[in-house]
Design an enzyme around this catalytic site. Structure first.
Site, PDB file in Angstrom:
ATOM      1  N   HIS A  66       0.856  -1.192   0.000  1.00  0.00           N
ATOM      2  CA  HIS A  66       0.000   0.000   0.000  1.00  0.00           C
ATOM      3  C   HIS A  66       0.887   1.236   0.000  1.00  0.00           C
ATOM      4  CE1 HIS A  66       0.826   0.265   4.320  1.00  0.00           C
ATOM      5  NE2 HIS A  66       0.124   1.380   4.416  1.00  0.00           N
ATOM      6  N   HIS A  68       1.551   5.520   1.176  1.00  0.00           N
ATOM      7  CA  HIS A  68       1.318   6.618   2.109  1.00  0.00           C
ATOM      8  C   HIS A  68       1.455   7.936   1.345  1.00  0.00           C
ATOM      9  CE1 HIS A  68       2.274   4.535   6.250  1.00  0.00           C
ATOM     10  NE2 HIS A  68       1.174   4.081   5.679  1.00  0.00           N
ATOM     11  N   ASP A  79      -1.016  -0.054  10.782  1.00  0.00           N
ATOM     12  CA  ASP A  79      -0.362  -0.927   9.803  1.00  0.00           C
ATOM     13  C   ASP A  79       0.295  -2.120  10.489  1.00  0.00           C
ATOM     14  OD1 ASP A  79      -1.016   0.720   7.658  1.00  0.00           O
ATOM     15  OD2 ASP A  79       0.926   1.743   7.632  1.00  0.00           O
ATOM     16  N   CYS A 119      19.007  -9.201  22.688  1.00  0.00           N
ATOM     17  CA  CYS A 119      19.101  -7.741  22.594  1.00  0.00           C
ATOM     18  C   CYS A 119      19.519  -7.286  21.204  1.00  0.00           C
ATOM     19  CB  CYS A 119      20.017  -7.168  23.673  1.00  0.00           C
ATOM     20  SG  CYS A 119      21.766  -7.631  23.540  1.00  0.00           S
ATOM     21  N   HIS A 183      25.578  -5.608  25.883  1.00  0.00           N
ATOM     22  CA  HIS A 183      24.120  -5.435  25.889  1.00  0.00           C
ATOM     23  C   HIS A 183      23.773  -4.141  25.169  1.00  0.00           C
ATOM     24  CE1 HIS A 183      19.999  -5.843  27.200  1.00  0.00           C
ATOM     25  NE2 HIS A 183      20.028  -4.665  27.802  1.00  0.00           N
ATOM     26  N   HIS A 195      14.799  -2.491  25.599  1.00  0.00           N
ATOM     27  CA  HIS A 195      15.867  -3.484  25.529  1.00  0.00           C
ATOM     28  C   HIS A 195      15.346  -4.863  25.896  1.00  0.00           C
ATOM     29  CE1 HIS A 195      17.202  -3.075  30.053  1.00  0.00           C
ATOM     30  NE2 HIS A 195      15.910  -2.847  29.916  1.00  0.00           N
TER      31      HIS A 195
END
Length: 241
Positions: A66, A68, A79, A119, A183, A195
């Protein structure tokens, strides 16, 4: 060929949203344009049940498409919510360009599995929604204890540069029980991060205390767009629809 057909269809439908499907058959892939039957087609799109049936009987649906018109090149919260229902990749036309979005798992509430849903997966998927495709790579359990430095070795190589103060969408690397940056968290603004910690569900946290104390460095992508975090926020908002 398919991309040109999709862009031409979106242009012909302007200022209304275009819609259609990418179908795979024995003869290859092709684009199936559909009629937008939404009540307000300049703001939304809706595909008729007949067109859905036509698509399913024509072959394998590869993606829903589609546009925009005059909007942002990212999926809205609606969406994303409907994309999960359709279980399809969604392709989006905006400003004469075509963007392809995988049907990723929602960013919030993910179960943790190292190397599969961790992560870095969250980081990679969030950036995919923001229009930046990060590479996948193999990562063993506790790689930071085996002499590896995967985040630091790869950030600059994948388009990131270091900054002092975080802005929404930046990646914050944290030393989680280690002296190495092992991390990654996505800064959301207003002292919050998104996170995924080991053995926990992915979530938003306040960026203070432990997370702030053990921050290693902050990184920004050179291709980051101002609307990038809108895409990430829309995904989180979709979880509440």
């Amino acid at each position: 060929m398919i991309e040109r057909q999709i862009l031409d269809h979106a242009s012909a439908c302007y200022p209304e949203e275009s819609c259609g499907f990418v179908i795979a058959t024995a003869n290859g892939q092709h684009y199936m344009p559909c009629v937008n039957i939404a009540d307000v087609p300049t703001e939304h799109f809706e595909i008729s049940p007949d067109d859905w049936l036509r698509a399913y009987t024509a072959g394998e649906i590869i993606a829903l498409v589609h546009s925009h018109p005059d909007g942002l090149p990212v999926l809205s919260a609606t969406d994303r919510e409907i994309q999960r229902r359709t279980d399809l990749d969604w392709w989006l036309v905006c400003d004469g360009s075509l963007y392809q979005y995988r049907n990723i798992v929602p960013l919030l509430g993910r179960d943790f599995k190292h190397g599969v849903m961790d992560c870095y997966t969250l980081f990679r998927d969030a950036y995919h929604l923001a229009g930046i495709n990060m590479p996948e790579f193999s990562r063993s359990e506790d790689w930071w204890e085996a002499g590896q430095d995967l985040y630091i070795d790869n950030m600059a190589a994948t388009g990131f540069y270091q900054v002092e103060n975080p802005e929404a969408g930046d990646i914050i690397l944290i030393c989680l029980g280690s002296h190495k940056a092992n991390h990654a968290a996505i800064y959301c603004g207003d002292q919050q991060v998104l996170h995924h910690c080991p053995n926990r569900m992915s979530k938003r946290d306040v960026y203070n205390g432990y997370w702030l104390k053990y921050t290693h460095s902050i990184w920004r992508h050179k291709a980051w767009l101002s609307c990038g975090f809108t895409a990430i926020y829309n995904d989180m908002a979709a979880s509440s629809i």
